[in-house]
Design an enzyme around this catalytic site. Structure first.
Site, PDB file in Angstrom:
ATOM      1  N   ARG A  78      -0.667  21.606  26.878  1.00 27.26           N
ATOM      2  CA  ARG A  78       0.311  21.700  27.844  1.00 27.26           C
ATOM      3  C   ARG A  78       0.389  22.900  28.717  1.00 27.26           C
ATOM      4  O   ARG A  78       0.412  22.635  29.895  1.00 27.26           O
ATOM      5  CB  ARG A  78       1.828  21.880  27.075  1.00 27.26           C
ATOM      6  CG  ARG A  78       2.173  20.876  26.088  1.00 27.26           C
ATOM      7  CD  ARG A  78       3.579  21.137  25.534  1.00 27.26           C
ATOM      8  NE  ARG A  78       3.931  19.707  24.895  1.00 27.26           N
ATOM      9  CZ  ARG A  78       5.118  19.757  24.065  1.00 27.26           C
ATOM     10  NH1 ARG A  78       5.906  20.852  23.769  1.00 27.26           N
ATOM     11  NH2 ARG A  78       5.215  18.532  23.501  1.00 27.26           N
TER      12      ARG A  78
ATOM     13  N   ARG B   4       4.228  26.565  21.579  1.00 26.06           N
ATOM     14  CA  ARG B   4       4.867  25.728  20.605  1.00 26.06           C
ATOM     15  C   ARG B   4       4.154  24.700  20.581  1.00 26.06           C
ATOM     16  O   ARG B   4       3.759  23.929  21.667  1.00 26.06           O
ATOM     17  CB  ARG B   4       6.055  25.610  20.521  1.00 26.06           C
ATOM     18  CG  ARG B   4       6.727  24.638  19.558  1.00 26.06           C
ATOM     19  CD  ARG B   4       8.171  24.380  19.758  1.00 26.06           C
ATOM     20  NE  ARG B   4       8.481  23.504  21.083  1.00 26.06           N
ATOM     21  CZ  ARG B   4       8.422  22.187  21.038  1.00 26.06           C
ATOM     22  NH1 ARG B   4       8.190  21.521  19.987  1.00 26.06           N
ATOM     23  NH2 ARG B   4       8.834  21.850  22.049  1.00 26.06           N
TER      24      ARG B   4
ATOM     25  N   HIS C  71      10.790  23.862  29.512  1.00 26.52           N
ATOM     26  CA  HIS C  71      10.939  22.849  28.378  1.00 26.52           C
ATOM     27  C   HIS C  71      11.423  23.553  27.174  1.00 26.52           C
ATOM     28  O   HIS C  71      12.355  23.055  26.346  1.00 26.52           O
ATOM     29  CB  HIS C  71       9.548  22.052  28.231  1.00 26.52           C
ATOM     30  CG  HIS C  71       9.815  21.102  26.984  1.00 26.52           C
ATOM     31  ND1 HIS C  71      10.917  20.203  26.937  1.00 26.52           N
ATOM     32  CD2 HIS C  71       9.074  20.767  25.865  1.00 26.52           C
ATOM     33  CE1 HIS C  71      10.638  19.483  25.767  1.00 26.52           C
ATOM     34  NE2 HIS C  71       9.715  20.125  25.124  1.00 26.52           N
TER      35      HIS C  71
ATOM     36  N   ALA D  67      19.225  22.809  13.611  1.00 26.03           N
ATOM     37  CA  ALA D  67      19.450  24.153  12.850  1.00 26.03           C
ATOM     38  C   ALA D  67      20.707  24.324  12.329  1.00 26.03           C
ATOM     39  O   ALA D  67      21.033  24.221  11.066  1.00 26.03           O
ATOM     40  CB  ALA D  67      18.820  25.274  13.386  1.00 26.03           C
TER      41      ALA D  67
ATOM     42  N   LEU E  50      11.537  20.440  16.109  1.00 29.65           N
ATOM     43  CA  LEU E  50      12.358  19.745  15.259  1.00 29.65           C
ATOM     44  C   LEU E  50      12.159  20.180  13.800  1.00 29.65           C
ATOM     45  O   LEU E  50      12.944  20.434  12.978  1.00 29.65           O
ATOM     46  CB  LEU E  50      12.109  18.275  15.407  1.00 29.65           C
ATOM     47  CG  LEU E  50      12.229  17.695  16.766  1.00 29.65           C
ATOM     48  CD1 LEU E  50      12.112  16.455  16.970  1.00 29.65           C
ATOM     49  CD2 LEU E  50      13.891  17.960  17.085  1.00 29.65           C
TER      50      LEU E  50
ATOM     51  N   HIS F  88       6.327  22.091  30.345  1.00 29.70           N
ATOM     52  CA  HIS F  88       5.681  20.875  29.788  1.00 29.70           C
ATOM     53  C   HIS F  88       5.114  20.179  31.175  1.00 29.70           C
ATOM     54  O   HIS F  88       5.806  20.021  32.121  1.00 29.70           O
ATOM     55  CB  HIS F  88       7.051  20.078  29.473  1.00 29.70           C
ATOM     56  CG  HIS F  88       6.586  18.939  28.582  1.00 29.70           C
ATOM     57  ND1 HIS F  88       5.913  17.734  29.175  1.00 29.70           N
ATOM     58  CD2 HIS F  88       6.604  18.674  27.364  1.00 29.70           C
ATOM     59  CE1 HIS F  88       5.720  17.063  28.140  1.00 29.70           C
ATOM     60  NE2 HIS F  88       6.020  17.396  27.073  1.00 29.70           N
TER      61      HIS F  88
END
Ligand SMILES: Cc1cc2nc3c(=O)[nH]c(=O)nc-3n(C[C@H](O)[C@H](O)[C@H](O)COP(=O)(O)OP(=O)(O)OC[C@H]3O[C@@H](n4cnc5c(N)ncnc54)[C@H](O)[C@@H]3O)c2cc1C
Ligand code: HEM
Ligand code: HEM
Ligand code: SF4
Ligand code: F3S
Ligand code: FES
EC number: 1.3.5.1
Lengths: 240, 248, 650
Positions: C343, C448, C414, C57, C454, C279
């Site tokens: 997850r 997420r 995570h 970012a 990313l 995770h």
């Protein structure tokens, strides 16, 4: 910490960059290798007897006649050799100095730990390039005094190159000095031939790296053994 | 296990440094080398001593922040691992382990085991990029890249910029790092327009920073945690010499 | 409803994001860009921006704004911008390119992201993210990012995180590294051009707010200890996530919340802090010395089978345990998805079997991930080709050979979905303070999707922030504000005083011991499964810990030199404050959604039970002052494109 490139006026010009200097060293080194191969071939004629050898030495001087004056080709070879040695030594010394500057003058010995003095994979030959080179220079001066300038004549002077050679190598310490010199040459070439080819771009894969190293070992061995045959042959009475 | 450590201590870049000896008891073989140093640092802190400064961030071998010379070898005795991935099970009870910072003139020691590697950033600044302004890119499929080239470019691109190659090189050369970048970008079609200038400019900056030249000794590639191969240096040399011949 | 949690916070005014134009979803972003004011190129040089962070970012934003001609000052705490934590991302990056022609589209990526986020993200932002994803790949390829390719020379894709289309672009197991290096190179190019001024080994310790606008930061030079004041027309935070509040996480050692937390204390709202992603496939903890956890790619779940011994306390070698005495609990409970459940479901199931005493390995905190079947089915060579590097990494860390004994895995923290609240323009509640990447809350809701962080980082940095920031800067100048402005001086003095306090406490406990204790509290009570009692208890424990910290912490050394203990002390102090807010947020959210699982709110089968009636909002917390309680502002989530549904993975 700001990490901006400072003004680059003091940058080293590309022709003095490490890569170009190394290429100069490689090319000049290979020229010298070429000379040594030819020289070795000539020396082996000593086994063919006095006539052949003297004829060959003489022929060297008549090479190219009448286009070139007597000994002209020899002089051309000498000029090329001198230029190669000059370039070789200049680049070797410049790079040597830079590498010392980069490592606080201590090269591979810059760590306090003494547990990995020999690195993890480097060859013995790679350690001895620089001092080995100096040994070779000293040898060549001595060798020129012996055979070319005739300023020293261990075992007795003569007009015949063949006799000079045979006279010289009947003495044990002359043989010994040449043996030491040729071991230095052998080590120098064991790393030098590989390094010069790699520096010029011939190393294209891990497999090629192995092949080039084998080639370098072979060249080094051929040159060392090839040169040592006459002295030992003479010393043990196989010649003359 | 009980371990004796001889560690380079240096207050700052101006102060002289020296090796000092420490003992760490009850080291578990499952600890990473850096975790063992963490334990030592906790002890030092409680005792009111200055803990040992060392760099690390990701601790999984990818950021390139960590880097110690352990027993004279950059990133320690194991192949293809960074310092943070080295575990104590690689050592034995009673071992004496020497720990030092990367050493090379351009890598000034900042404190203890931390060195300044900003020279690497400046080498990238000199040309280690493809000029691709944001928003002007053609579709990603516009230029196919042969898989072999893409894979080879990737292999080169795995360099994490840790500096172990410099630390290991008897000449203090950063050739492997520079070569990795030149190869990564030079193998891709996008990298062609700037290929010549990139090679010349990055090399010039490398030399300017005070790194030594490469004499093909190969310690760098042996120390490299990402297995960057020596033939990349040969390739860099070809690119530099090629760029020179194009200049005429 | 939330009677007992009431005392922990007070209610504030609801907020709304009004920046997204009132046009159909697919036109919002175009319209917003068109409406945005432009800055004349010759004026850009006069406008300055501070960007904290050099990850995907921050790095992408700095490069782009530098190239546009603004005067950019960029900061990171590492020694090089290339080492930001984005570098560690393994799996890949999503983009709705539909190169596979398998039915992907912008709308589908949008839909999957909203659904994956368990309907707790803002539709307009997510839609824009999906739109922008396409450009990201083009941009990265142009920069020379070596994505995986097929034999035809075109880009390869894989499917990731349980979605049905192949839209994940990857570069072996190092996608984050390759993307970051692309951004880093673009950034270095701007540094060379003089548009970006880079400050490495600098830690931002506060923001300077003048007349209601963010105008600068105070940063400490981590080498000299100098406390510096940097002023600009706007400030951007791209400082990453705060998973390290748990002490053990897959985040890098230096990841911290300081930048966000300091901004929060200066008026920026902190949204949904309790949404953390756990995770499922990490290497388990091996002992108290452990400093961080290592993630293994989720792709392992494609071929590995997860099990624990049927009976507790089974200390046999796993290979000696017969099939009939093994419990392949995911395959048993979720026959349709088996080992590939999302997850959070996989993580919670692992915790449950370990809580039942059936966990394996040191401390009973682990489950087996077994490749024996896969090796038999595909042959060892195929397994090696597919997963070799992961197996090597596992062997490196554990000293065990995963080809022979099953691997042990356990869930670990995570990613943090929460973060500073931002509007559609990515501007926080403090004008002039923008927040991008993992540091903001905007796109991932309560959970997420794999390979979307990313994407968000680069979308924000390359494409979304630059035009929105320009729009803001078009209003400049905002009045004189030099480093000698009283507010700037006061902020810097505050930072110095805080450093002074750390150094003068001279207590008996190390910073790490506090951090570790905080981590235990958070993991125990605010981790995978949360309860009202647990959270209430945790808040008490954290308050005690905080008090003890300021009384008994030991920070050695001085400020005027590189001092890693001092750096950590500041970070841990902020984590402690954040931890409390996370517990309050988790306590007030009386529902289960995504990464937030409240034991009180589950179906009979133990699945998360959302309460859309009462909780379909973003919780944006305003700092209530030291000793005061935080103020809750709600932003209602209105879904116009997508209908809210309960997830089911049966
Ligand atoms: C192990 C792992 C694997 C992952 N795999 C994936 C994946 O496969 N796909 C995916 O999409 N996502 C993945 N993620 C998530 C993703 O990597 C991150 O969310 C994303 O990279 C965050 O980028 P960022 O730019 O927001 O922040 P970061 O990359 O974390 O950058 C933060 C920057 O801020 C700076 N900074 C922080 N605080 C300060 C301060 N106080 N002062 C100065 N500078 C500061 C740091 O120096 C750094 O430069 C993974 C994450 C982890 C941990
Ligand atoms: C046993 C080994 C060697 C023998 C018998 C030998 C013999 C000779 C002889 C007889 C000459 C004189 C040739 C002439 O002037 O007609 C000569 C010249 C020379 N040799 Fe050797 N040599 C040996 C090894 C070497 C080695 C190892 C080197 C270099 C490393 C070397 C370098 C030279 C050079 C440079 C000349 C001068 C050539 C010129 O310019 O005239 N020689 N050698
Ligand atoms: C005159 C004294 C000499 C000196 C000081 C010298 C020094 C060196 C040095 C320092 C190197 C670089 C080492 C390295 O790459 O690691 C080198 C390389 C080499 N030398 Fe010499 N050398 C000398 C003579 C010779 C001679 C006489 C020959 C030929 C027979 C020779 C052949 C080579 C070759 C082939 C290389 C490899 C070039 C390269 O690495 O690129 N050198 N030399
Ligand atoms: S080439 Fe290898 S050793 Fe050198 S910086 Fe890159 S990864 Fe490190
Ligand atoms: S060790 Fe040094 S000499 Fe060259 S091959 Fe590697 S850079
Ligand atoms: S700490 Fe990141 S590579 Fe070692």
């Amino acid at each position: 910490m700001a990490t901006r490139t400072e003004n680059s006026t003091s940058r080293i010009p590309v022709w003095r960059s490490t890569v170009v200097l190394k290429a100069a060293m490689a090319v000049s080194g290979l020229v010298l290798v070429g000379y040594l191969l030819a020289h070795m071939y000539g020396n082996l004629k000593v086994f063919a007897g006095q006539e052949a050898f003297d004829e060959y030495a003489h022929h060297l001087r008549e090479l190219g006649e009448p286009m070139l004056p007597y000994a002209g080709a020899l002089w051309i070879i000498r000029v090329v050799l001198l230029a190669a040695i000059g370039a070789h030594i200049y680049s070797a010394v410049t790079l040597w100095r830079r590498s010392r500057a980069a490592t606080g003058g201590q090269g591979g010995n810059r760590y306090a730990s003494s547990k990995a003095k020999r690195g993890s994979q480097r060859s013995y030959a790679s350690f001895t390039m620089r001092w080995g080179g100096v040994v070779i220079v000293l040898f060549v001066i001595y060798h020129l005094m012996h055979f070319t300038w005739n300023t020293v004549a261990p075992g007795g002077a003569s007009d015949s190159p063949y006799e000079r050679v045979v006279n010289g190598f009947e003495i044990w310490w002359v043989v010994l000095s040449y043996t030491i010199a040729l071991l230095a040459v052998g080590f120098h070439l064991r790393h030098g031939v590989w390094a010069s080819l790699a520096s010029l771009g011939a190393n294209t894969s891990p497999r090629r790296r192995r092949q080039l190293n084998i080639l370098a070992t072979v060249v080094a061995a051929v040159i060392t053994v090839g040169f040592l045959l006459p002295p030992f042959g003479i010393f043990f009475g196989l010649v003359g | 296990m009980n371990i004796t450590l001889r560690i380079w201590r240096q207050k700052n870049s101006d102060a002289p440094g020296a090796m000092q000896t420490y003992q760490v008891a009850d080291v578990s073989p499952d600890m990473s080398f850096l975790e063992m140093l963490d334990v030592l640092n906790e002890q030092l802190t409680v005792a009111g001593d200055d803990p040992i400064a060392f760099d690390s961030d990701c601790r999984e071998g990818i950021c390139g922040m960590c880097g110690l010379v352990i027993n004279g070898l950059a990133h320690g005795p194991n192949d293809m691992v960074t310092t943070c991935q080295l575990h104590m099970r690689s050592f034995s009870d009673g071992d004496v382990i020497d720990v030092e910072p990367w050493r090379a003139q351009p890598f000034t020691v900042i404190k203890d085991l931390i060195v300044d590697r900003s020279s690497f950033d400046r080498i990238i600044q000199a040309g280690g990029y493809i000029s691709a302004p944001t928003g002007t890119a053609p579709d990603a499929h516009a230029a196919p890249v042969p898989k072999a080239d893409a894979d080879a470019a990737f292999d080169a691109a795995t360099c994490i910029g840790c500096g172990a190659c410099v630390a290991a090189c008897p000449n203090g050369s950063a050739s492997l790092f520079v070569a990795a970048k030149i190869t990564h970008l030079g193998l891709l079609p996008q990298g062609q327009p700037e290929r010549d200038s990139r090679a010349l400019d990055m090399l010039a900056q490398h030399d300017h920073e005070g790194f030594g030249g490469c004499t093909q000794i190969g310690e760098c590639t042996a120390a490299c945690p990402k297995g960057i191969q020596l033939d990349l240096i040969s390739r860099m040399n070809r690119d530099v010499l090629g760029a020179l011949s194009h200049r005429r | 409803m939330s009677v007992t949690s009431q005392p922990f916070y007070t209610d504030g005014e609801p907020i709304a994001d009004t920046k997204a134009p009132e046009v159909p979803m697919s036109q919002k972003w175009d319209q917003r860009r068109f409406d945005a004011k432009l800055v004349n190129p010759t004026n850009r040089r006069k406008r300055s921006v501070i960007i904290v962070g050099t990850g995907l970012a921050g790095g992408a934003a700095a490069a782009t704004l530098g190239e546009a001609g603004y005067h950019v000052k960029n900061f990171c705490y590492q020694d090089s911008p290339r080492r930001a934590h984005s570098i560690a991302a393994q799996g890949g990056i999503n983009a709705a390119k539909n190169y596979r022609n398998d039915g992907d589209s912008i709308h589908r990526l949008f839909y999957d992201t909203v659904k994956g986020g368990d309907y707790r993200s803002r539709e307009s932002n997510v839609y824009r993210l999906a739109q922008t994803s396409v450009e990201i790949i083009d941009q990265c390829v142009a920069q020379g990012v070596p994505f995986a390719r097929e034999y035809g020379g075109l880009l390869d894709n894989r499917s990731f995180g349980g979605v049905q289309v192949s839209r994940t672009f990857y570069a072996r197991g190092q996608t984050g590294q390759q993307l970051l290096i692309g951004a880093y190179q673009a950034l270095e190019r701007q540094i060379a051009a003089g548009t970006v001024e880079m400050h490495t080994r600098h830690e931002m310790l506060d923001v300077i707010v003048i007349d209601g606008r963010a105008r600068g930061i105070v940063a400490r030079d981590m080498v000299t200890g100098e406390v510096e004041t940097h002023m600009a027309d706007a400030v951007v935070l791209g400082t990453g996530g705060y998973g390290n509040v748990f002490f053990l996480s897959t985040n890098a050692m230096g990841c911290n919340v300081t930048a966000s937390w300091r901004a929060h204390r200066k008026g920026a709202y902190f949204s949904n802090p309790c949404y953390t992603q756990i995770h499922p496939t990490c290497i388990p903890v091996s002992g108290d010395h452990q400093s961080k956890l290592t993630l293994m790619s989720e792709s392992l779940r494609n071929d590995g089978r997860i099990w624990v011994p049927r009976d507790g306390d089974d200390k046999r070698d796993p290979r000696q345990i017969p099939e009939s005495e093994r419990d392949y609990y995911l395959e048993r409970r979720y026959p349709a998805f088996g080992n590939l459940v999302p997850r959070d479901v996989a993580s919670r199931a692992a915790k449950q079997v370990c809580d039942e005493g059936r966990g394996v390995g040191p401390g009973g905190r682990g489950v087996y991930l077994d490749f024996a079947d896969a090796i038999e089915r595909m042959g060892r060579e195929t397994v090696e080709a597919k997963y070799g590097n992961l197996f090597d990494m596992y062997a490196q860390i554990t000293g065990e050979n995963p080809y022979e004994t099953p691997m042990r895995i356990y869930p670990a923290v995570h990613y943090t979905m929460g973060g500073l609240w931002v509007d559609y323009d990515l501007q926080s509640s403090v004008p002039g303070l923008f927040v991008i990447g993992e540091a903001n809350f905007s796109d991932h809701g309560a959970n997420r999707l794999g390979a979307s962080a990313l994407m968000q980082g680069l979308a924000d940095g390359y494409f979304v922030l630059p035009p929105m920031l320009s729009h803001y800067l078009a209003e400049a100048p905002f009045g004189e504000a030099g480093a000698d402005h009283p507010e700037a001086v006061a902020t810097a003095d505050g930072v110095r005083a805080r450093i002074e306090t750390f150094l003068s406490i001279d207590g008996s406990r190390t910073v790490d011991s506090f951090h570790r204790e905080l981590g235990h509290i958070m993991w125990e009570y605010c981790g995978m499964e949360r309860t009202k009692e647990g959270l209430t208890k945790a808040i008490g424990l954290i308050r005690e810990l905080r008090e003890e910290f300021w009384r008994d912490v030991k920070v050695s050394g001085v400020n005027e030199e590189l001092n890693q203990t001092l750096e950590r002390a500041g970070r841990v102090a902020d984590f402690i404050e954040l931890g409390e807010l996370m517990c309050i947020d988790a306590l007030h959210r009386e529902e289960s959604c995504g990464g937030h699982f409240r034991a009180e709110h589950q179906t009979e089968e133990g699945e998360a039970l959302r309460d859309d009636e009462n909780f379909a909002y973003v919780a944006a917390w305003e700092f209530g002052g030291d000793g005061g309680s935080p103020i809750l502002h709600k932003e209602d989530l209105v879904y116009t494109e997508i209908e809210m549904k309960q997830r089911s993975y049966k």
